[in-house]
Design an enzyme around this catalytic site. Structure first.
Site, mmCIF file in Angstrom:
data_model
loop_
_atom_site.group_PDB
_atom_site.id
_atom_site.type_symbol
_atom_site.label_atom_id
_atom_site.label_comp_id
_atom_site.label_asym_id
_atom_site.label_seq_id
_atom_site.Cartn_x
_atom_site.Cartn_y
_atom_site.Cartn_z
ATOM 1 N N ARG A 68 17.562 8.696 -13.790
ATOM 2 C CA ARG A 68 16.183 8.795 -13.494
ATOM 3 C C ARG A 68 15.746 10.387 -12.989
ATOM 4 O O ARG A 68 14.549 10.349 -13.075
ATOM 5 C CB ARG A 68 15.803 7.852 -12.113
ATOM 6 C CG ARG A 68 15.653 6.378 -12.577
ATOM 7 C CD ARG A 68 16.468 5.558 -11.524
ATOM 8 N NE ARG A 68 17.721 5.941 -10.834
ATOM 9 C CZ ARG A 68 17.724 5.596 -9.561
ATOM 10 N NH1 ARG A 68 17.289 4.314 -9.249
ATOM 11 N NH2 ARG A 68 19.159 6.077 -8.718
ATOM 12 N N GLU A 105 32.295 8.857 -3.597
ATOM 13 C CA GLU A 105 32.564 7.577 -2.048
ATOM 14 C C GLU A 105 33.725 7.009 -2.502
ATOM 15 O O GLU A 105 34.770 6.801 -2.388
ATOM 16 C CB GLU A 105 31.763 6.707 -2.008
ATOM 17 C CG GLU A 105 30.619 7.507 -1.082
ATOM 18 C CD GLU A 105 29.352 7.578 -3.233
ATOM 19 O OE1 GLU A 105 28.743 7.361 -2.868
ATOM 20 O OE2 GLU A 105 28.961 9.046 -2.953
#
Length: 181
Positions: A68, A105
């Site tokens: 995006r 993560e």
């Protein structure tokens, strides 16, 4: 910056609880991209900020920091009358490249840039749609450092403040249009 214009952008960001995994509140800019007036306002606000902050910018950089973010960088660069430099996931750019790996993560990822994308000393603003933990933006800055470009600022539409991603950028100036806890 007028609150009315900022509100026009903020009103086009929607939230999806528990996406992509339980416990995550996803901030979706799809309605912003779908609304030409709101998207134009977004680019106006980012352009106004950059023109007021920096007398000279050579390039906007971004790309596959997030898919995006790629939709914002070229529009902003075109508005400023400057070029756009791609940063992509490893293996997506032809020719000689520089790459850097960084922690996610859930593992590791790698970004790269073409070795001749910028010249030493050129002034660059790195653009993405969102800053969360800051790892991807840090990696983009590291690529610019390796090419000896000057990162003027990291610029995003949305900052997720609780994740403290801007702390990972240390001394690099950072600007977010919208902030969420």
């Amino acid at each position: 910056m007028s609150e009315e214009r900022l509100g026009r952008v903020r009103d086009r960001v929607r939230s999806f609880p528990d996406f992509p995994v339980p416990g995550v509140l996803f901030r979706d800019i799809s309605p912003l991209l779908k609304d030409p007036a709101a998207f134009g306002t977004l680019i106006d606000l980012l352009e106004d900020h950059l023109r007021a902050s920096f007398p000279k910018i050579d390039f906007i950089a971004g790309g596959c920091l997030d898919s995006r973010g790629f939709l914002i960088g070229p529009s902003l660069a075109q508005r400023l009358g400057i070029g756009f430099v791609l940063i992509r996931k490893k293996g997506k750019l032809p020719g000689p490249t520089e790459s850097v790996s960084y922690a996610l993560e859930y593992g590791k990822a790698e970004l790269e840039i073409q070795s001749d994308a910028v010249e030493p000393g050129q002034k660059v603003v790195i653009v993405d749609d969102l800053l969360a933990t800051g790892g991807t933006m840090w990696a983009a800055c590291e690529l610019m450092k390796r090419l000896r470009a000057e990162v003027l600022e990291c610029l995003v539409i949305i900052e997720l403040k609780l994740l403290k991603g801007s702390e990972k950028l240390k001394s690099i100036p950072f600007y977010s249009l919208l902030q969420y806890d």
